[in-house]
Design an enzyme around this catalytic site. Structure first.
Site, PDB file in Angstrom:
ATOM      1  N   SER A 163       0.853  -1.194   0.000  1.00  0.00           N
ATOM      2  CA  SER A 163       0.000   0.000   0.000  1.00  0.00           C
ATOM      3  C   SER A 163       0.879   1.230   0.000  1.00  0.00           C
ATOM      4  CB  SER A 163      -0.904   0.011   1.237  1.00  0.00           C
ATOM      5  OG  SER A 163      -1.562   1.259   1.368  1.00  0.00           O
ATOM      6  N   TYR A 199      -1.827  -0.633  10.183  1.00  0.00           N
ATOM      7  CA  TYR A 199      -1.979  -1.058   8.788  1.00  0.00           C
ATOM      8  C   TYR A 199      -0.783  -0.619   7.950  1.00  0.00           C
ATOM      9  CZ  TYR A 199      -3.828  -1.036   4.003  1.00  0.00           C
ATOM     10  OH  TYR A 199      -3.999  -1.229   2.645  1.00  0.00           O
TER      11      TYR A 199
END
Length: 252
Positions: A149, A162
């Site tokens: 990501s 995350y």
């Protein structure tokens, strides 16, 4: 077997019931892969996609797996080798954001779940994939593509666990690519920016508009666009690409 040996390359996709995972499954099936759909939540979505692919003449089989549980992962890959065949590729798309929150407001068990799914889950799956695909163990080589990501680069916005886990995925990609090159296995990652998935669809209008305004291309990406990048990394067109982290972020 869903795929007689030698006819269709076998691809495993974890997180197959999610937005990017399901888009990857659909595209891979349309390009001749026999696809194993690994799912943990939303079994109904995985089964529906499996049925759609089969009705269109493709090969697909949905199988449950909890990527955060190493025993579940081992059972999953052993079942694939026994019932489906030797792998040609693996896409590690299972993940969860854990919600937008300050780190100090998260419970330890919430932090652990995010890290276990997004980072340890990728390690567990990559370990099994390497075991079954390695030439030194009787495999035929192959390709592993993980979903990182862009949050890994800037820390996210109240998404610290995350983002940290995805940074681990990016680092793993580089190290494992070097480790497995001699086994005929390429290891790469796709790093999406803001993609128009179900998670972003739940945002309030102002926050969504703010995100879109921060993207130079003026729109969110589509899951299908990420899937195209994944399929390219799996393909022979990327035969000299390993250890790469491909950003898909609209210039953000």
């Amino acid at each position: 077997m869903i795929n007689p040996v030698g006819q269709r390359p076998i691809l495993v996709v974890t997180g197959a019931s999610g937005g990017i995972g399901s888009a990857t499954v659909a595209l891979a099936a349309s390009r001749g892969f026999a696809v194993v759909l690994g799912y943990h939540a939303h079994e109904d979505r995985a089964r529906m996609l499996e049925e759609t692919i089969r009705k269109s003449g493709g090969h697909a089989q949905a199988m449950p797996v909890d990527v955060a549980d190493p025993e579940s992962v081992q059972t999953f890959f052993a079942r694939i080798d026994r019932d489906v065949g030797r792998l040609a590729g693996v896409v590690l798309a299972a993940g969860m954001s854990g919600g937008v929150s300050r780190l100090s407001d998260l419970r330890p068990e919430d932090i652990a779940r995010v890290v276990n799914v997004n980072f340890l889950g990728v390690l567990y799956c990559a370990r099994e994939a390497a075991t079954w695909m390695a030439r030194s163990r009787g495999g035929h080589g192959g390709s592993i593509v993980s979903l990182s990501s862009e949050a890994a680069k800037f820390g996210g916005n109240k998404l610290v666990p995350y983002a940290a886990a995805k940074a681990g995925v990016s680092t793993m990609t580089i190290g494992l690519a070097r480790e497995l090159a001699s086994e005929g296995i390429r290891v790469n990652a796709v790093s999406p920016g803001i993609i128009d998935t179900e998670q972003h669809g739940r945002m309030d209008t102002d926050r969504r508009a703010g995100l879109v305004n921060s993207i130079p291309m003026g729109r969110m990406g589509r899951s299908e666009e990420v899937a195209e990048c994944v399929l390219w990394l799996l393909s022979d067109s990327a035969s000299y690409v390993t250890g790469a982290i491909l950003s898909v972020h609209g210039g953000r």
